[in-house]
Design a protein around this motif. Structure first.
Motif, mmCIF file in Angstrom:
data_model
loop_
_atom_site.group_PDB
_atom_site.id
_atom_site.type_symbol
_atom_site.label_atom_id
_atom_site.label_comp_id
_atom_site.label_asym_id
_atom_site.label_seq_id
_atom_site.Cartn_x
_atom_site.Cartn_y
_atom_site.Cartn_z
ATOM 1 N N ASN A 15 -3.489 44.185 27.323
ATOM 2 C CA ASN A 15 -5.117 44.367 27.489
ATOM 3 C C ASN A 15 -5.739 43.081 26.773
ATOM 4 O O ASN A 15 -6.759 43.214 26.277
ATOM 5 N N LEU A 16 -4.788 42.005 27.049
ATOM 6 C CA LEU A 16 -5.524 40.646 26.050
ATOM 7 C C LEU A 16 -6.472 39.915 27.285
ATOM 8 O O LEU A 16 -6.259 40.208 28.431
ATOM 9 N N PRO A 17 -7.408 39.310 26.926
ATOM 10 C CA PRO A 17 -8.334 38.652 27.603
ATOM 11 C C PRO A 17 -7.457 37.635 28.286
ATOM 12 O O PRO A 17 -6.583 36.966 27.743
ATOM 13 N N TYR A 18 -7.681 37.175 29.398
ATOM 14 C CA TYR A 18 -6.725 36.472 30.395
ATOM 15 C C TYR A 18 -6.955 35.093 30.085
ATOM 16 O O TYR A 18 -5.691 34.244 30.401
ATOM 17 N N ASN A 19 -7.823 34.522 29.409
ATOM 18 C CA ASN A 19 -7.990 33.085 29.128
ATOM 19 C C ASN A 19 -7.756 32.719 27.891
ATOM 20 O O ASN A 19 -7.945 31.640 27.346
ATOM 21 N N THR A 20 -6.996 33.620 27.108
ATOM 22 C CA THR A 20 -6.750 33.396 25.484
ATOM 23 C C THR A 20 -5.406 32.385 25.630
ATOM 24 O O THR A 20 -4.516 32.529 26.256
ATOM 25 N N GLY A 50 -2.970 39.476 30.928
ATOM 26 C CA GLY A 50 -3.290 40.115 30.001
ATOM 27 C C GLY A 50 -2.087 40.772 29.210
ATOM 28 O O GLY A 50 -2.492 41.493 28.026
ATOM 29 N N ASN A 73 -10.094 45.562 18.340
ATOM 30 C CA ASN A 73 -10.790 44.928 19.212
ATOM 31 C C ASN A 73 -10.813 43.263 19.129
ATOM 32 O O ASN A 73 -11.108 42.751 18.212
ATOM 33 N N GLU A 75 -11.520 39.818 21.089
ATOM 34 C CA GLU A 75 -12.592 39.127 21.763
ATOM 35 C C GLU A 75 -12.891 40.275 22.775
ATOM 36 O O GLU A 75 -13.120 39.782 23.957
ATOM 37 N N ARG A 77 -11.972 43.048 23.713
ATOM 38 C CA ARG A 77 -10.900 44.010 24.396
ATOM 39 C C ARG A 77 -9.981 44.814 23.542
ATOM 40 O O ARG A 77 -9.901 44.065 22.289
#
Length: 113
Positions: A15-20, A50, A73, A75, A77
């Motif tokens: 569940n990581l932000p895709y653009n990290t 993610g 939480n 960024e 998510r």
């Protein structure tokens, strides 16, 4: 010589932000201990977007990271982390193959049949 599963414990994070970026991820995970490797899938066929895999240098750091990262939480998510379970039978097979190859090499080196 192959490593034992507990030598480099793996934390699976979802569940990581895709653009990290990997730099940001590294800075997040290194707070919990030495990181041996950080893997971010390059394509959807490798793993779902993610997702990343953090390989720690020891089990106590991995367990601490897994516990503390789960539910934070990040960024916007909420992260989900778990210890990745490695199938021990694969290590046993790899170890056996490695030992057979080492034995063949030694027999050849010392001209033993």
């Amino acid at each position: 010589m192959s490593s034992k599963p507990s030598e480099f414990p793996i934390v699976l994070v979802k569940n990581l932000p895709y653009n990290t970026s990997t730099d940001v991820l590294f800075n997040l995970f290194v707070k919990y201990g030495n990181i041996h490797q950080l893997r971010v899938p390059e394509s959807k066929s490798d793993a779902p977007p993610g997702t990343c895999i953090v390989v720690y240098s020891n089990i106590s750091n991995a367990l601490q990271a897994c516990k503390r990262i789960n539910g934070i939480n990040f960024e916007g998510r909420y992260l989900v982390s778990s210890m990745y379970q490695v199938d021990p039978s694969k290590f046993i097979k790899e170890d056996f193959v490695s030992r057979v190859n080492d034995l063949k090499k030694l027999k050849s080196e010392y001209e033993i049949e």
